[in-house]
Design an enzyme around this catalytic site. Structure first.
Site: not given
Length: 257
Positions: A66, A111, A114, A134
């Site tokens: 992200a 992300g 994911e 993260e």
């Protein structure tokens, strides 16, 4: 529809969604997530598209994560909204009635990992590194990574990846079931090879079968089995069922629309 951060193309019944922020290693901003969701909806509704391939531009990253600069000053409410945006976008990809293949070439972190998890099939080049780092930033995966990763690789491996922030290479990713295939280079070519095989089969049957798996995984086993039977019955209302079984009995290839 034109997008600022996503390139959408269509060729030979395959839809391509390329995240196009190579200078930022295709980092996920709110704009990227919003456009990715809209692109997925567009591909889902396009009857000419039978399979979707998602990849990242630049050759260095699928998605490196992200946009941390955009996230740094978020308060709790803003962070919740950002997480829900990512989750909603990835749910749209997961729930598409078509098979979605992630072609990973380089980093798929946070992300990006994911996003790959929301796809149905994952192909990675040997140089790829996949992980959920993260916790090194004081947060944890918020785009459904804590839910999809343990369902795919098991809770022990998922918790290790979470807590250590360790990036796994492509070969290890295949060993633990995180990716389906590892290729020397150009994972899109392997994804296209799989897409060609998929396009020969019944799109309606694939959609119903995918739905049965996705929804059944959230159910207790006996309810999932019953749900499968209900969807199996629906398959017998389709033109593809009639064509497929007729073709089999007539000893010819099926001609699915």
């Amino acid at each position: 529809m034109d997008f600022n951060t996503i390139i959408c193309e269509k060729k030979n019944k395959v839809g391509y969604m390329t995240i196009n922020r190579p200078k930022a290693l295709n980092a996920l901003s709110a704009e990227v997530l919003t456009e990715l969701g809209k692109a997925a909806e567009m591909m889902a509704e396009d009857d000419e598209v039978k399979v979707v391939i998602i990849t990242g531009a630049g050759g260095k990253a699928f998605v490196a994560g992200a946009d941390i600069a955009a996230m740094q000053k978020m308060n709790a409410e803003e962070a919740y909204d950002f997480a829900r945006l990512g989750q909603t976008t990835y749910n749209t990809i997961q729930d598409m009635p078509k098979i979605v293949i992630a072609a990973i070439d380089g980093f798929a972190l946070g992300g990006g990992c994911e996003l790959a998890l929301a796809c149905d099939i994952r192909v990675a080049s040997v140089k790829s590194k996949i992980g959920i780092p993260e916790v090194t930033l004081g947060v944890f995966p918020g785009f459904a990574g804590t839910q999809r990763l343990p369902r795919l690789v098991g809770t022990g491996i998922a918790k290790e990846m979470l807590a250590t922030a360790r990036k796994v290479g492509a070969d290890e990713a295949k060993t633990i079931g995180l990716v389906n295939y590892v290729v020397e280079e150009n994972p899109v070519a392997k994804a296209e090879e799989l897409a060609e095989m998929i396009c020969k089969n019944s799109a309606s049957a694939i959609a119903l079968g995918k739905r049965s798996m996705n929804e059944g995984m959230e159910m207790e086993l006996k309810k999932g089995i019953e749900h499968e039977a209900a969807l199996f019955g629906i398959a017998f209302t389709t033109e593809d069922q009639r064509e497929g079984m007729t073709a089999f009995l007539e000893k010819r290839p099926a001609n699915f629309k």
